[in-house]
Design a protein around this motif. Structure first.
Motif, PDB file in Angstrom:
ATOM      1  N   ARG A 116      13.794   1.807   5.800  1.00 57.65           N
ATOM      2  CA  ARG A 116      13.636   2.065   7.253  1.00 57.65           C
ATOM      3  C   ARG A 116      12.635   2.546   7.288  1.00 57.65           C
ATOM      4  N   LEU A 117      12.560   3.728   7.265  1.00 60.42           N
ATOM      5  CA  LEU A 117      11.414   4.588   7.776  1.00 60.42           C
ATOM      6  C   LEU A 117       9.887   4.027   6.521  1.00 60.42           C
ATOM      7  N   LYS A 118       9.708   3.553   5.652  1.00 64.79           N
ATOM      8  CA  LYS A 118       8.719   2.319   4.571  1.00 64.79           C
ATOM      9  C   LYS A 118       8.495   1.206   5.468  1.00 64.79           C
ATOM     10  N   GLU A 119       9.295   0.865   5.990  1.00 67.28           N
ATOM     11  CA  GLU A 119       8.836  -0.191   6.809  1.00 67.28           C
ATOM     12  C   GLU A 119       8.119   0.101   7.988  1.00 67.28           C
ATOM     13  N   LEU A 120       8.897   0.904   8.562  1.00 66.91           N
ATOM     14  CA  LEU A 120       7.982   1.353   9.461  1.00 66.91           C
ATOM     15  C   LEU A 120       7.236   2.441   9.515  1.00 66.91           C
ATOM     16  N   GLY A 121       6.231   2.175   9.201  1.00 61.80           N
ATOM     17  CA  GLY A 121       5.099   2.848   8.532  1.00 61.80           C
ATOM     18  C   GLY A 121       5.880   4.908   8.295  1.00 61.80           C
ATOM     19  N   GLY A 122       6.454   5.075   8.334  1.00 58.83           N
ATOM     20  CA  GLY A 122       6.871   6.310   8.224  1.00 58.83           C
ATOM     21  C   GLY A 122       7.041   7.648   7.029  1.00 58.83           C
ATOM     22  N   ARG A 123       7.688   8.323   7.317  1.00 64.97           N
ATOM     23  CA  ARG A 123       7.529   9.562   5.560  1.00 64.97           C
ATOM     24  C   ARG A 123       8.935   9.836   5.963  1.00 64.97           C
ATOM     25  N   THR A 124       9.391  10.917   4.538  1.00 62.70           N
ATOM     26  CA  THR A 124      10.589  11.205   4.192  1.00 62.70           C
ATOM     27  C   THR A 124       9.844  12.733   5.330  1.00 62.70           C
ATOM     28  N   SER A 125      11.086  13.854   5.049  1.00 62.16           N
ATOM     29  CA  SER A 125      10.236  14.930   5.390  1.00 62.16           C
ATOM     30  C   SER A 125      10.119  16.043   4.380  1.00 62.16           C
ATOM     31  N   LEU A 126       8.897  16.664   4.830  1.00 63.03           N
ATOM     32  CA  LEU A 126       8.187  17.423   3.708  1.00 63.03           C
ATOM     33  C   LEU A 126       9.118  18.559   3.250  1.00 63.03           C
ATOM     34  N   LEU A 127      10.183  19.050   3.814  1.00 62.44           N
ATOM     35  CA  LEU A 127      10.804  19.824   3.788  1.00 62.44           C
ATOM     36  C   LEU A 127      12.277  19.871   3.232  1.00 62.44           C
ATOM     37  N   ASN A 128      12.873  18.731   2.403  1.00 58.91           N
ATOM     38  CA  ASN A 128      13.712  18.120   1.930  1.00 58.91           C
ATOM     39  C   ASN A 128      14.159  19.029   1.250  1.00 58.91           C
TER      40      ASN A 128
END
Length: 227
Positions: A116-128
């Motif tokens: 869903r993040l990809k579909e929204l043009g978002g990204r995962t947290s850099l602090l994972n």
């Protein structure tokens, strides 16, 4: 002592060391895969009922949905770490299997939120990686306190996650039916995990511990919303 007896006495210790080393290597591998890798779900991604074309989201709605789904993805990274550390910390084979099964469902959540993040043009947290390490440490401490308290920790965690996901259902744009369907299924799964842990013997945690858990969750969600 003869040579054969000496070799026999050292063999068990060597096996224990090898087993511990294997577990450490597997834990590091799981941490890297969870926090930095991509995931494949075993269940289809939840979709809105009806199947009609969803209304287009505005740029602002996309940013909000992406931020919320990033927070949810971080929550699933932490869940993987918690279940992995608690499975490591218990000597009960049945309980370990229960933790592993819950972790498998959480992997679906990881895959769904990533998609869903990809579909929204978002990204995962850099602090994972940081989120994973912190959650793993907390889960290991809970496991070492004892199985009933470890299960109680799962119950409290999942109840708080349920409340958190309910709040996201209120915050997500009304037009974002795709994200809402994912969050709804995640919430149902978390409720089932809490119920299973409670039935397995989880005990209520002291109020100060529950308060600290809420504080830690607030720090994580506030940070992950942006980073």
């Amino acid at each position: 002592m003869n040579r054969a007896a000496s070799a026999s006495s050292f063999a068990p210790n060597t096996a224990i060391r090898h087993d511990a080393l294997d577990r450490v290597i597997l834990s590091i591998d799981n941490a890297l895969r969870t926090s930095l890798g991509s995931h494949v779900a075993t269940r289809p991604c939840p979709r809105p009922e009806g199947g009609g074309e969803a209304p287009a989201l505005t740029a602002e709605e996309k940013r909000l949905s992406a931020a919320l789904m990033r927070v949810n993805h971080v929550g699933e990274v932490c869940a993987q770490a918690l279940y992995a550390s608690q499975a490591w910390g218990t000597n009960d084979a049945v309980l370990k299997a229960q933790f592993d099964a819950a972790a498998a469902e959480e992997t679906d959540h990881l895959a769904w939120t990533e998609q869903r993040l990809k579909e929204l043009g978002g990204r995962t947290s850099l602090l994972n990686p940081l989120w994973y390490a912190g959650a793993f440490a907390i889960g290991l401490v809970a496991a070492k306190v004892g199985d009933r308290h470890s299960l109680g920790f799962v119950v409290e965690t999942e109840r708080q996650v349920e409340a958190h996901l309910n709040s996201h259902m209120d915050k997500l744009p009304a037009a974002d039916a795709a994200s809402r369907a994912i969050v709804a299924q995640m919430r149902d799964d978390e409720v089932a995990h809490a119920d299973a842990a409670e039935k397995a013997g989880g005990v209520p945690l002291p109020a100060p511990v529950r308060g600290l858990m809420k504080l830690a969750a607030r720090v994580m969600t506030t940070t992950a919303h942006r980073i």
